[in-house]
Write a protein that holds these residues in place. Structure first.
Motif, mmCIF file in Angstrom:
data_model
loop_
_atom_site.group_PDB
_atom_site.id
_atom_site.type_symbol
_atom_site.label_atom_id
_atom_site.label_comp_id
_atom_site.label_asym_id
_atom_site.label_seq_id
_atom_site.Cartn_x
_atom_site.Cartn_y
_atom_site.Cartn_z
ATOM 1 N N PRO A 162 31.480 32.768 123.330
ATOM 2 C CA PRO A 162 30.993 34.144 123.449
ATOM 3 C C PRO A 162 31.965 35.085 124.117
ATOM 4 O O PRO A 162 31.830 36.300 124.029
ATOM 5 C CB PRO A 162 29.726 33.979 124.300
ATOM 6 C CG PRO A 162 29.992 32.737 125.094
ATOM 7 C CD PRO A 162 30.774 31.839 124.192
ATOM 8 N N GLN A 191 22.515 30.521 125.390
ATOM 9 C CA GLN A 191 23.266 31.119 124.284
ATOM 10 C C GLN A 191 23.428 30.169 123.105
ATOM 11 O O GLN A 191 23.744 30.605 121.990
ATOM 12 C CB GLN A 191 24.655 31.548 124.771
ATOM 13 C CG GLN A 191 24.639 32.624 125.827
ATOM 14 C CD GLN A 191 26.037 32.900 126.328
ATOM 15 O OE1 GLN A 191 26.771 33.696 125.753
ATOM 16 N NE2 GLN A 191 26.412 32.245 127.406
ATOM 17 N N LEU A 245 17.409 35.547 121.555
ATOM 18 C CA LEU A 245 18.812 35.950 121.584
ATOM 19 C C LEU A 245 18.965 37.453 121.358
ATOM 20 O O LEU A 245 19.849 38.088 121.953
ATOM 21 C CB LEU A 245 19.609 35.158 120.550
ATOM 22 C CG LEU A 245 19.774 33.663 120.854
ATOM 23 C CD1 LEU A 245 20.507 32.962 119.711
ATOM 24 C CD2 LEU A 245 20.522 33.451 122.167
#
Length: 255
Positions: A2, A131, A140
Motif C-alpha cells: 500500500p 488492508q 475497505l
C-alpha cells in the motif's frame, strides 16, 4: 504494497521482542486490562510491539488530559511500559486516530503499516492485517474515507462528548456484527504472498481477524496470526508472539 515499506532495525542489545494485538481495552474489560498489565510487568522483553486495536475505541488524544478518564489511565500505563523497554504502536481499525501527541507523551513510536522488522538476523513483515481482507469491500471503502486527514480533522473537531457518544454507537453496531467471527472476511493469502515477496520477507505477522493460527503460504512463506484478548468473558483467551534469537514462538500472556 500500500505504500513505501518502512524498515526498522532491532537495537543491538535487544534479546527478546513481544508482539500483541487486538486487546480491545476499555473500561468494560477490567480483567483483560489486568492481564495486559501483568504481562508487561513480568515479560523480560526489550521491546513491545502493539499491532493495532489495542483500544476498543480511541476518541482523540485530547481525552488523555481529562482527569479520571480511561484515556488518562492508558497514557500512564503506556508511559510506565516505555520507562522499562522500547514501545511501538501500529494503528488498527479501532484506534487509528491515536496521534503523535499521545505517542510522544507515552514515549511510544508509531509504526507504518506495514513495517519490515530486521531482528536477530531475520526479517519479519508486521501489519495490523485489515488492508489484506480484500473480500471485505465495504470495510475497505469506509477505511479509505475515514483515514483521510480531512475526515479525521473533522471528526476530532467534534466536542469530546460527541466523539464518546459516536464511539459507543459504533461499538454497539460492531458487537452485533461480531456474533459469528467465522463469517468475517479473512486475510487474502495471495495478497499476503505479494506483500511478502515485495518486502523481501518470508513471514507476515498480523492481527485483526481474531483467528490465531500459522498458515503455510508455500514457497517458504508463512502467515502468522495473533489472537485477540478477552479475559472478561468465559475462560479467557489471548496470546503473545515472541521473537528472539531462536526464532518465533507463541506463548500465553505472563502473570
Amino acid at each position: 504494497m500500500p505504500q513505501a515499506l518502512t524498515p526498522l532495525d532491532a537495537a543491538p542489545g535487544w534479546r527478546r521482542i513481544d508482539l500483541l494485538s487486538d486487546l480491545h481495552l476499555s473500561p468494560d474489560m477490567p480483567a483483560t486490562l489486568a492481564r495486559f498489565r501483568a504481562h508487561l510487568a513480568a515479560t523480560p522483553a526489550d521491546a513491545v510491539f502493539l499491532l493495532g486495536d489495542i483500544f476498543e475505541a480511541w476518541v482523540g488524544d485530547d481525552a488523555r488530559w481529562q482527569a479520571g478518564t480511561f484515556e488518562q489511565f492508558a497514557l500512564e500505563l503506556l508511559r510506565d511500559v516505555s520507562r522499562h523497554r522500547a514501545l511501538f504502536f501500529m494503528h488498527g481499525n479501532r484506534d487509528f486516530v491515536l496521534g503523535e501527541a499521545m505517542a510522544a507523551d507515552a514515549s511510544m513510536r508509531l509504526l507504518s503499516d506495514p513495517t519490515r522488522l530486521n531482528a536477530f538476523g531475520h526479517t519479519w513483515l508486521l501489519s495490523h492485517g485489515d488492508q489484506l481482507c480484500l473480500e471485505d469491500v465495504g470495510y475497505l471503502r469506509a477505511r479509505a474515507i475515514v483515514r483521510r486527514p480531512d475526515v479525521q480533522a473533522t471528526l476530532l473537531a467534534l466536542p469530546l462528548f460527541a466523539r464518546r457518544a459516536l464511539a459507543r454507537h459504533l461499538r454497539a453496531k460492531s458487537r452485533m456484527h461480531q456474533t459469528d467471527p467465522g463469517r468475517w472476511a479473512d486475510v487474502d493469502d495471495d495478497a499476503s504472498r505479494d506483500w511478502l515477496k515485495a518486502s523481501g520477507c518470508d513471514t507476515l505477522i498480523h492481527g485483526h481477524t481474531h483467528r490465531p493460527a500459522t498458515h503455510d503460504l508455500g514457497d517458504g512463506l508463512t502467515r502468522v496470526v495473533l489472537s485477540d484478548w478477552d479475559y472478561d468473558h468465559g475462560p479467557g483467551r489471548g496470546d503473545v508472539l515472541v521473537i528472539d534469537a531462536d526464532g518465533l514462538r507463541r506463548i500465553e500472556p505472563l502473570t
